[in-house]
Design a protein around this motif. Sequence first.
Motif, PDB file in Angstrom:
ATOM      1  N   VAL A 127       0.879   8.213   0.367  1.00 41.87           N
ATOM      2  CA  VAL A 127      -0.432   7.725  -0.035  1.00 41.87           C
ATOM      3  C   VAL A 127      -0.835   6.591   0.899  1.00 41.87           C
ATOM      4  CG1 VAL A 127      -1.848   6.926  -1.957  1.00 41.87           C
ATOM      5  CG2 VAL A 127       0.223   8.253  -2.410  1.00 41.87           C
ATOM      6  N   GLU A 128      -1.714   6.905   1.816  1.00 42.97           N
ATOM      7  CA  GLU A 128      -2.092   5.938   2.856  1.00 42.97           C
ATOM      8  C   GLU A 128      -3.420   6.385   3.457  1.00 42.97           C
ATOM      9  OE1 GLU A 128      -2.709   3.431   4.628  1.00 42.97           O
ATOM     10  OE2 GLU A 128      -0.767   3.003   5.575  1.00 42.97           O
ATOM     11  N   ASP A 129      -4.391   5.473   3.512  1.00 39.82           N
ATOM     12  CA  ASP A 129      -5.696   5.842   4.054  1.00 39.82           C
ATOM     13  C   ASP A 129      -5.753   5.709   5.573  1.00 39.82           C
ATOM     14  OD1 ASP A 129      -5.402   3.099   3.497  1.00 39.82           O
ATOM     15  OD2 ASP A 129      -7.520   2.808   3.894  1.00 39.82           O
ATOM     16  N   GLU A 130      -4.789   5.020   6.170  1.00 39.59           N
ATOM     17  CA  GLU A 130      -4.767   4.951   7.631  1.00 39.59           C
ATOM     18  C   GLU A 130      -4.124   6.235   8.146  1.00 39.59           C
ATOM     19  OE1 GLU A 130      -3.499   0.955   9.358  1.00 39.59           O
ATOM     20  OE2 GLU A 130      -3.461   0.629   7.193  1.00 39.59           O
ATOM     21  N   LYS A 131      -4.992   7.067   8.743  1.00 41.64           N
ATOM     22  CA  LYS A 131      -4.570   8.418   9.091  1.00 41.64           C
ATOM     23  C   LYS A 131      -3.381   8.429  10.051  1.00 41.64           C
ATOM     24  CE  LYS A 131      -6.681  12.843  10.324  1.00 41.64           C
ATOM     25  NZ  LYS A 131      -5.498  13.256  11.075  1.00 41.64           N
ATOM     26  N   LEU A 190       3.871   4.629  -1.100  1.00 39.50           N
ATOM     27  CA  LEU A 190       2.539   4.124  -1.408  1.00 39.50           C
ATOM     28  C   LEU A 190       2.194   2.930  -0.543  1.00 39.50           C
ATOM     29  CD1 LEU A 190       2.702   3.866  -5.338  1.00 39.50           C
ATOM     30  CD2 LEU A 190       2.282   5.897  -3.962  1.00 39.50           C
ATOM     31  N   ASP A 191       1.046   3.005   0.105  1.00 38.46           N
ATOM     32  CA  ASP A 191       0.548   1.822   0.799  1.00 38.46           C
ATOM     33  C   ASP A 191      -0.123   0.919  -0.238  1.00 38.46           C
ATOM     34  OD1 ASP A 191      -0.018   0.184   2.987  1.00 38.46           O
ATOM     35  OD2 ASP A 191      -2.078   0.939   3.044  1.00 38.46           O
ATOM     36  N   ILE A 192      -0.082  -0.384   0.000  1.00 40.02           N
ATOM     37  CA  ILE A 192      -0.700  -1.287  -0.980  1.00 40.02           C
ATOM     38  C   ILE A 192      -2.219  -1.308  -0.827  1.00 40.02           C
ATOM     39  CG2 ILE A 192      -0.923  -3.699  -1.667  1.00 40.02           C
ATOM     40  CD1 ILE A 192       1.952  -3.956  -1.647  1.00 40.02           C
ATOM     41  N   MET A 193      -2.681  -1.324   0.441  1.00 34.76           N
ATOM     42  CA  MET A 193      -4.125  -1.385   0.686  1.00 34.76           C
ATOM     43  C   MET A 193      -4.704   0.022   0.684  1.00 34.76           C
ATOM     44  SD  MET A 193      -4.954  -4.559   1.125  1.00 34.76           S
ATOM     45  CE  MET A 193      -6.371  -4.713   2.219  1.00 34.76           C
ATOM     46  N   LEU A 194      -5.383   0.366  -0.392  1.00 29.99           N
ATOM     47  CA  LEU A 194      -6.008   1.685  -0.504  1.00 29.99           C
ATOM     48  C   LEU A 194      -7.486   1.495  -0.821  1.00 29.99           C
ATOM     49  CD1 LEU A 194      -3.243   3.433  -2.665  1.00 29.99           C
ATOM     50  CD2 LEU A 194      -3.710   3.833  -0.244  1.00 29.99           C
ATOM     51  N   THR A 225       7.843  -3.368   5.227  1.00 31.22           N
ATOM     52  CA  THR A 225       6.717  -4.098   5.787  1.00 31.22           C
ATOM     53  C   THR A 225       6.258  -3.427   7.071  1.00 31.22           C
ATOM     54  OG1 THR A 225       7.875  -6.034   4.995  1.00 31.22           O
ATOM     55  CG2 THR A 225       5.932  -6.421   6.317  1.00 31.22           C
ATOM     56  N   LYS A 226       4.946  -3.313   7.198  1.00 30.51           N
ATOM     57  CA  LYS A 226       4.382  -2.768   8.432  1.00 30.51           C
ATOM     58  C   LYS A 226       4.389  -3.852   9.512  1.00 30.51           C
ATOM     59  CE  LYS A 226       0.935   0.224   6.262  1.00 30.51           C
ATOM     60  NZ  LYS A 226      -0.519   0.329   6.048  1.00 30.51           N
ATOM     61  N   PRO A 227       4.551  -3.544  10.788  1.00 30.98           N
ATOM     62  CA  PRO A 227       4.824  -2.185  11.282  1.00 30.98           C
ATOM     63  C   PRO A 227       6.281  -1.823  11.015  1.00 30.98           C
ATOM     64  CG  PRO A 227       4.836  -3.754  13.077  1.00 30.98           C
ATOM     65  CD  PRO A 227       4.495  -4.532  11.845  1.00 30.98           C
TER      66      PRO A 227
END
Length: 233
Positions: free
Chosen positions: A10-14, A54-58, A103-105
């Motif tokens: 689940v991540e909006d950054e393609k 899951l990404d936090i920023m969605l 943590t990203k990256p």
Amino acid sequence: MNTDEIILVVEDEKEIADLLEVYLTNEGFKVLKAECSKDALDHIGKEKIALAILDIMLPDIDGLTLCRQIREKYLFPIIMLTARNSDMDKINGLSMGADDYMTKPFNPLEVVARVKTQLRRYTRYNNSEAEASLEFDRDGLYVCKESHKCELYGKELSLTPIEFDILWYLCERKGVVVSSEELFENVWKEKYLSSSNNTVMAHIARLREKLGDEPRHPKFVKTVWGVGYKVEE
Ligand code: CA
């Protein structure tokens, strides 16, 4: 390796979602992608998900809220992705039911490694639950998982819920050494930090006191130096 296990990303950054897909597919997993919480919940309702990242920023609700919503119904492992350090505080402070976070990256290979670890743990836990006995009875110590009862030489001991969970965790894995970290993460259900070992030691000490275990020569809860604790088989 080929598995039918489905990993939900689940991540909006393609770019990130695609990257994870490539690495996970390479390991034989099936990957479902969702760009927002709504899509994620749709997938979860339709498919048998083995693990979710899951990404936090969605774009709709945030990943932490999504994680809590999933936990209301599902037990599969969840790994959180976070971009900001401030998210870490939230992750540490909230018991929203995630099993791990990165943590990203991040290094995609590390994500794959953690996915496998979580799946192994989850499978092991479920199998042992299915086969294991709900009672432990040896040398005068009786522990019953179902009734949450603990007796020493026929006399009921009053243990706090944490003490009971520690004792049961060790009894269930009798003969196996359990590390302080494993014990903490499974009993407290929180991420193990450097201070957590003291918490574990303090509770083990109180538990031993109630069991009449001498710290130097404990009969029931043994210390395996440098490794962890165990209850004999
Ligand atoms: Ca995002």
